[in-house]
Structure formats: C-alpha cells, structure tokens
Design an enzyme around this catalytic site. Structure first.
Site, PDB file in Angstrom:
ATOM      1  N   ASP A 115      81.110  88.183 106.346  1.00  0.00           N
ATOM      2  CA  ASP A 115      80.579  89.150 106.779  1.00  0.00           C
ATOM      3  C   ASP A 115      81.127  89.709 107.283  1.00  0.00           C
ATOM      4  O   ASP A 115      81.776  91.440 108.305  1.00  0.00           O
ATOM      5  CB  ASP A 115      79.641  88.761 108.109  1.00  0.00           C
ATOM      6  CG  ASP A 115      77.848  88.430 107.397  1.00  0.00           C
ATOM      7  OD1 ASP A 115      77.732  88.790 106.603  1.00  0.00           O
ATOM      8  OD2 ASP A 115      77.761  87.615 108.465  1.00  0.00           O
ATOM      9  N   LYS A 166      80.540  78.825 124.141  1.00  0.00           N
ATOM     10  CA  LYS A 166      80.031  80.181 125.399  1.00  0.00           C
ATOM     11  C   LYS A 166      79.769  79.769 127.092  1.00  0.00           C
ATOM     12  O   LYS A 166      79.332  79.193 127.827  1.00  0.00           O
ATOM     13  CB  LYS A 166      78.250  79.965 125.103  1.00  0.00           C
ATOM     14  CG  LYS A 166      78.084  80.617 123.874  1.00  0.00           C
ATOM     15  CD  LYS A 166      76.209  80.353 123.801  1.00  0.00           C
ATOM     16  CE  LYS A 166      76.206  81.854 122.477  1.00  0.00           C
ATOM     17  NZ  LYS A 166      74.444  81.580 122.423  1.00  0.00           N
ATOM     18  N   ASP A 222      82.298  91.659 112.800  1.00  0.00           N
ATOM     19  CA  ASP A 222      81.159  91.372 111.609  1.00  0.00           C
ATOM     20  C   ASP A 222      80.001  91.905 111.544  1.00  0.00           C
ATOM     21  O   ASP A 222      79.214  92.446 112.311  1.00  0.00           O
ATOM     22  CB  ASP A 222      80.382  89.693 112.551  1.00  0.00           C
ATOM     23  CG  ASP A 222      79.783  88.332 112.038  1.00  0.00           C
ATOM     24  OD1 ASP A 222      79.140  89.603 110.722  1.00  0.00           O
ATOM     25  OD2 ASP A 222      79.456  87.585 112.077  1.00  0.00           O
TER      26      ASP A 222
END
Length: 375
Positions: A115, A166, A222
């Site tokens: 990707d 995160k 991406d």
C-alpha cells in the site's frame, strides 16, 4: 541486496469497487501499477534481482501480470501463495524457502507493504542497515498527529526503544512507514501461523537492541483507501514536479513528464495515448490513463481516470476516481470522493456526490447522498 518480499495478500476492501475488478497492487497509481512503482525502485536503486510477492487474493491475475514485469525489468518474480491470511509476519515465514534458497549469498532482504508509496530511499537504507549491523531496519515517517498511530520511539542513533500505540501523551512523531530491511535470521523468530510483525516480532527485537529506525526524508502515503489514494497522488505529482525543476533525474524512464499548456493547471499527468478536446481545463492533481477520451469543455481536478475512460463534453469531475472503460455523459457533475468501478455508464446531466458505484452499472438518475453504494 538481491531479494525483496512485497506483501500483497490483502483483499483490498478499502479500495472497492476498484478491487472488484483488479487486485489492489495492479491498480494504476499515476499511470503505473502500485506494485510496479515499488519494483522499479527496488531494481534501480537497490539492485534487487528477485522479487517475491506474498499473494492471497486473485493470485491468477497477479501471476499473469508477472510476465510483463519480469521482462520489463529483467528480473525474476515469484509468488508465495497464502492459503489463509497470515498477517504481516506469517508471509515472511511462508516464503522462507524462496528467501534463503541456495545460490543467494546476501545476508539481508527487503520487505515492503504494497500500500505504500514514497520516495523509496533504498540506497540510504542499505547503508544505514550495514552501519548499525543489527537484525532489522524500519523506515519511519513523521506525522502531524501521532495520537492516531503506533509511534516508534528510538534513541538518537536510531536504536528502537519501544512502540507506543496511539499515545495520549507525546512520546514521538515517527510511525512505521511499511518498508524494512531484515537479516534472514528474522525468519526463525516467526512461527508458522498468522502473526503480526508489529505486535509480536518487533517488540521482542527492540528489547534485544536488534532493531533500528531510519527517518524518511520526503513524502509518504498509505494509498489503500480512496481519500489517501488521491492524497498520495498529490504528493507524488508534487515530488515529480520538484525533481524536474531541480534537475534531480537519474532515470528518465522512472520519472514521468507532467503535462504543460493552456489546458492544464498545476501538476497533471496524461498518458500519451489519451486525447483531450478543446476548451478543457485539467488540474491541479489529475492523472489521465491510457486511451482515455476527454471531449470539449470538460473540467477535471483532484481526480484519477483509469485506462479507457470517456468523458463527454462539458462535464465536471472533482475529487473522484473513475474505473476502467467507464463513460461519463454530457453535462455530468461528479464530486465528493466518488469512486466509479469498471465499465460504468453515467447518463447525461446526472449529479453524483460521494457515491461508490460497482462495476458494469448504468446510472440514469442523480445521486445526492454521500456514501451511497450502487450495487
């Protein structure tokens, strides 16, 4: 370095309806298949002569495409076929016999996520990998909002300390860019089952001081979903424009020439076999594929047209992707991140806003509600 493994096993659900017709790695990004962008960089910059594709979805179509790419680049391309999804590490173990086969004396190999589109600083990665001498090198890229990602925390010399998923508090702004160099010894770390390289392999390597990161200089994207596909297209075309202006062209066949003239605004890439009528205004950030026909008075911006698309007179296309052999009638307006599949016929004077239209459909009425799926 002679070998590279490209992870192409995903089903490409985020790029539907395009991937209902063509495997994601074979979709054209800026008039060249996604996987070809990567293979070209691996061959020209790193001297790779054997590319292994980890394939699960539509393997026959991938295999058919190999012959053209093998001939074009003068390399060997083989498939390692997954009978079940193996995650991001399992395909490396599955391809062990191809990676470590007799006659290859190279100690390390590349692994790429299919990707990813970026500057591909492969020469620099090889030099960095050889300098630190450890088992793995990860390419990382800086992001504006690291709280949305898994952050790679490293020392000043690049030795990775840990990974933070995160983070709620700032610990760094570099994330995994999906491009690696590994020593072949990494294969023995991976069990023959579905395995995540990010969650199960990398943390162990980092704890042993065996994993380093190198920061990417330049663009990265991406491109596995429509919004990011178009964003990546903008970044790629901008990079091409800057390279031509600075004279940084090493391979004339690798860096395309952008369209110039009164019909074009900003960065636009047009196939030589495409035709564009009078009174058109194309750009910024547009790619027009082979054998496309654009009639008079058409306006296109921030969009990608795959091979064989026809756009009739006085239509408007903005922030959309049009699939192969589709036709847009006269006075049509398409916008709002619309994705049109293969062989779709859109009748004259329709308005399409943010729709996802599956292949081989005829559209005779306007679609006002964003997110509508036409099946």
């Amino acid at each position: 370095m002679t070998k590279a493994l490209i992870l192409v096993g995903g089903y490409g659900t985020r790029l539907r309806p395009l991937t209902l017709s063509v495997p994601k790695p074979l979709i054209h990004f800026c008039n060249k298949s996604i996987v070809e962008h990567q293979i070209e960089a691996l061959v020209n910059q790193a001297g790779v002569n054997h590319v292994i594709l980890a394939v699960a979805y539509q393997p026959d179509a991938m295999i058919d495409a190999l012959h053209h790419l093998e001939s074009k680049f003068g390399i060997r391309i083989t498939c390692s076929r997954e009978e079940e999804p193996l995650g991001t590490a399992g395909p490396i173990r599955l391809a062990k016999d191809l990676i470590v086969e007799n006659g290859d004396d190279s100690d390390s190999f590349f692994v790429c996520n299919s990707d990813v589109i970026c500057e591909f600083p492969l020469k620099e990665m090889i030099a960095f990998h050889q300098k630190h001498g450890q088992e793995g090198t990860i390419l990382v890229t800086k992001v504006d909002d690291p709280s949305k990602y898994g952050v790679v925390v490293a020392e000043d010399d690049g030795k990775i300390e840990r990974f933070v998923e995160k983070p709620k508090e700032f610990v760094g702004d570099c994330i995994n860019a999906g491009l690696y160099i590994f020593r072949k010894s990494i294969i023995d770390r991976i069990e023959p089952r579905p395995t995540s390289i990010e969650k199960e392999v990398f943390p162990v390597m980092a704890a042993e001081g065996a994993l380093y990161r190198m920061k990417l200089q330049g663009y990265w994207a991406d491109i596995g979903q429509p919004k990011d596909f178009l964003k990546g297209m903008h970044l790629y075309l901008d990079s091409v424009d800057k390279k031509w202006k600075k004279g940084q062209i090493e391979h004339d066949d690798e860096i395309p020439k952008l369209a110039k003239g009164d019909k074009f605004i900003g960065n636009v890439l047009v196939s030589e076999s495409a035709t564009i009528g009078d009174g058109c205004l194309i750009g910024p950030d547009v790619t027009i594929g082979p054998n496309c026909r654009i009639d008079d008075g058409v306006r296109i911006q921030r969009s990608a047209l795959m091979e064989g698309v026809t756009v009739r007179s006085y239509s408007w296309i903005d922030s959309s992707i049009l699939g192969w052999e589709s036709t847009v009638g006269k006075w049509v307006r398409i916008e709002g991140l619309t994705v049109v599949g293969q062989d779709v016929q859109i009748n004259k004077e329709c308005y399409i806003n943010g729709a996802f239209i599956l292949p081989h459909k005829g559209i005779n009425n306007s679609i006002h509600t964003s997110g509508t799926i036409v099946m």
